[in-house]
Design a protein around this motif. Structure first.
Motif, PDB file in Angstrom:
ATOM      1  N   ASP A  13       0.810  -1.227   0.000  1.00  0.00           N
ATOM      2  CA  ASP A  13       0.000   0.000   0.000  1.00  0.00           C
ATOM      3  C   ASP A  13       0.842   1.275   0.000  1.00  0.00           C
ATOM      4  N   GLY A  40      -4.534  -4.306  -3.748  1.00  0.00           N
ATOM      5  CA  GLY A  40      -5.539  -3.297  -4.074  1.00  0.00           C
ATOM      6  C   GLY A  40      -4.762  -2.054  -4.455  1.00  0.00           C
ATOM      7  N   HIS A  41      -4.744  -1.716  -5.722  1.00  0.00           N
ATOM      8  CA  HIS A  41      -3.956  -0.583  -6.216  1.00  0.00           C
ATOM      9  C   HIS A  41      -4.900   0.527  -6.649  1.00  0.00           C
ATOM     10  N   ALA A 300      -7.393  -0.915   0.736  1.00  0.00           N
ATOM     11  CA  ALA A 300      -8.105  -0.811  -0.541  1.00  0.00           C
ATOM     12  C   ALA A 300      -8.791  -2.126  -0.907  1.00  0.00           C
ATOM     13  N   ARG A 306      -5.409   0.691   8.542  1.00  0.00           N
ATOM     14  CA  ARG A 306      -4.000   0.315   8.506  1.00  0.00           C
ATOM     15  C   ARG A 306      -3.306   0.806   9.770  1.00  0.00           C
TER      16      ARG A 306
HETATM   17 MG    MG Z   1      -2.887  -1.645  -1.803  1.00  0.00          MG
END
Ligand code: MG
Ligand code: GDP
Ligand code: IMO
Length: 425
Positions: A13, A40-41, A300, A306
């Motif tokens: 991330d 997850g971008h 994401a 986080r």
């Molecule tokens: Mg990510």
């Protein structure tokens, strides 16, 4: 030869999606070579936010070729829905723009069930996986019982492999994990349908990439996760089940080691981690909360908050070495605006010993106390800066210090989530 590898250098991330989207402007082909939809971008273009889990982050540039190489584990249901959503928005309408390796392994429903059930059984000792079946899929790959795209597309082979796997997985699910078993017919039908939809994209991507390299095409290799999640070099066992370092690109895309020009490490200006495991510079109080709020630090993929903390130069210096970084793209510098003083971890201490590298022992890493140096902060917002000179002097000093401590040139600075909010050095 113009081949660039992009990798995350912390615990994932770091902003790989944003940076790959920018670099993709100057690339012909963008390749995912590892991990799966645990990734997850996020890409922010204008008002439009896109989160990609499997399709490479070059997809928002028309005409680029997106490749999902053999090292990726693919949940075909997730891929079909990601593809459908992108096509509805006018992307990937040309079938030639997406290529999937015939050797990529499939995430099956039992992999997800096993992942989730094992995490439940681990209780407080859980890894905090994304629950996407990543670990069990890589296990089957290594056990040589996995199912690949090429198998899915061969009628008899898929049936046979699914039957054999399911027999074994159902015993494991029922007797060991105390979970219900799974039905053959439902899985078979759904996967055949996915196979029919995806067939047109499946080919030998390693050959395609080699031909591209030989023809001088510009290729961007997009890593997933981060170096500290690498199964060999990360904070084992609190890692993912694949190699995430730059070297993994050779096996994960089927391209020889002499083919790469540069390795860009994506690195946050502070540190985050989602899931469990040691995190020496974690701030559990108001500072962590402040970073989470300003940095919008929520997963994401899973939406989990986080964990946040100060920049850890020990960890990034190690990642620079492991990946052979030629440069760092420093992201989310804007998030630090208004924090004063800023702290940077330059070493660890435990039991009278000083560590200049991340110790392999989980127990030691959990016990270390970070050594910090402090730097003055700044208050001017950064998101309008487009050159280094436009940054406040203390922000420039902070960047210069990180460069020194990580022994790696910082070649890009990201000052906001938007494509334009970037400084190229
Ligand atoms: Mg990510
Ligand atoms: P990835 O997995 O490495 O691609 O990163 P994620 O997309 O999971 O998480 C990075 C988050 O930070 C996303 O929400 C991005 O939109 C956002 N982001 C990326 N770069 C910056 C930046 O420089 N500043 C701010 N404020 N947000 C950023
Ligand atoms: P991107 O590409 C952050 C973490 C999970 C968990 C551990 C194992 O978006 O940076 P897994 O499901 O892979 O078996 O989970 O790895 N993890 C990530 N953390 N970013 C990611 O990907 C991650 N992919 C896996 O949270 O701690």
């Amino acid at each position: 030869m113009s081949t660039v590898i992009v990798v995350g250098v912390q615990w994932g991330d770091e902003g790989k999606g944003k940076i790959v989207d920018i670099l993709a402007r100057d690339a012909d082909i963008i390749v995912r070579f590892g991990g799966g939809n645990n990734a997850g971008h996020t890409l922010l273009v204008g008002e439009e936010r896109t989160v990609l889990h499997l399709i490479p982050s070059g997809v928002l540039h028309q005409g680029k070729i997106c490749v999902i190489a053999n090292g990726v584990v693919v949940d075909p249901e997730v891929l079909v829905s990601e593809l459908t959503a992108l096509r509805a928005r006018g992307y990937l309408t040309d079938d030639a723009c997406l290529k999937i390796s015939d050797e990529a392994h499939l995430i099956m429903p039992y992999h997800k069930a096993i992942d989730l059930a094992r995490e439940r059984l681990r209780g407080k000792g859980e890894i905090g996986t994304t629950g996407r079946g990543i670990g069990p899929t890589y296990e089957d790959k290594m056990a040589r019982t996995g199912i690949r795209f090429v198998d899915l597309l061969e009628e008899g082979t898929f049936r046979e492999k699914l039957e054999r796997n399911l027999e074994e997985k159902n015993i494991y699910l029922r007797s060991i994990l105390k979970e219900p078993g799974m039905e053959f017919a439902a899985i078979y039908d759904a996967y055949r349908r996915h196979g029919d939809l995806l067939r047109r994209y499946v080919s030998d991507t390693a050959l395609y990439l080699q031909e591209g390299i030989d023809a001088g095409r510009r290729i961007l290799f997009e890593g997933a996760q981060g170096t500290m999640l690498d199964v060999d070099h990360g904070t084992y066992p609190y890692v993912t089940s694949s190699n995430t370092v730059s070297g993994a690109v050779c096996a994960g895309a089927g391209v020889g080691p002499g083919s790469f020009q540069s390795v860009v490490g994506i690195c946050k200006a502070y540190t985050t981690r989602v899931g469990n495991g040691p995190f020496p510079t974690e701030e559990r109080g108001p500072i962590g909360e402040r970073l989470r709020e300003s940095g919008d630090e929520f997963g994401a993929t899973t939406g989990r908050p986080r964990r946040c903390g100060w920049f850890d130069a020990v960890l990034v210096r190690q990642a620079a070495r492991l990946n052979g970084l030629t440069g760092i793209a420093l992201t989310k510098l804007d998030v630090l605006t208004g924090m004063d003083p800023l702290r940077i971890c330059t070493g660890y201490r435990a039991g009278g010993q000083r560590f200049a590298r991340v110790p392999a022992s989980t127990r030691v890493l959990e016990a270390v106390v970070p050594e910090y140096e402090e730097m003055p902060g700044w208050t001017t917002p950064l998101s309008a800066a487009r050159t280094l000179a436009e940054l406040p002097v203390n922000a420039r000093r902070y960047v210069a210090r990180l460069e020194e401590l990580t022994a790696t040139p910082i070649t890009m600075i990201s000052v906001g989530a938007e494509r334009e909010e970037t400084i190229l050095i």
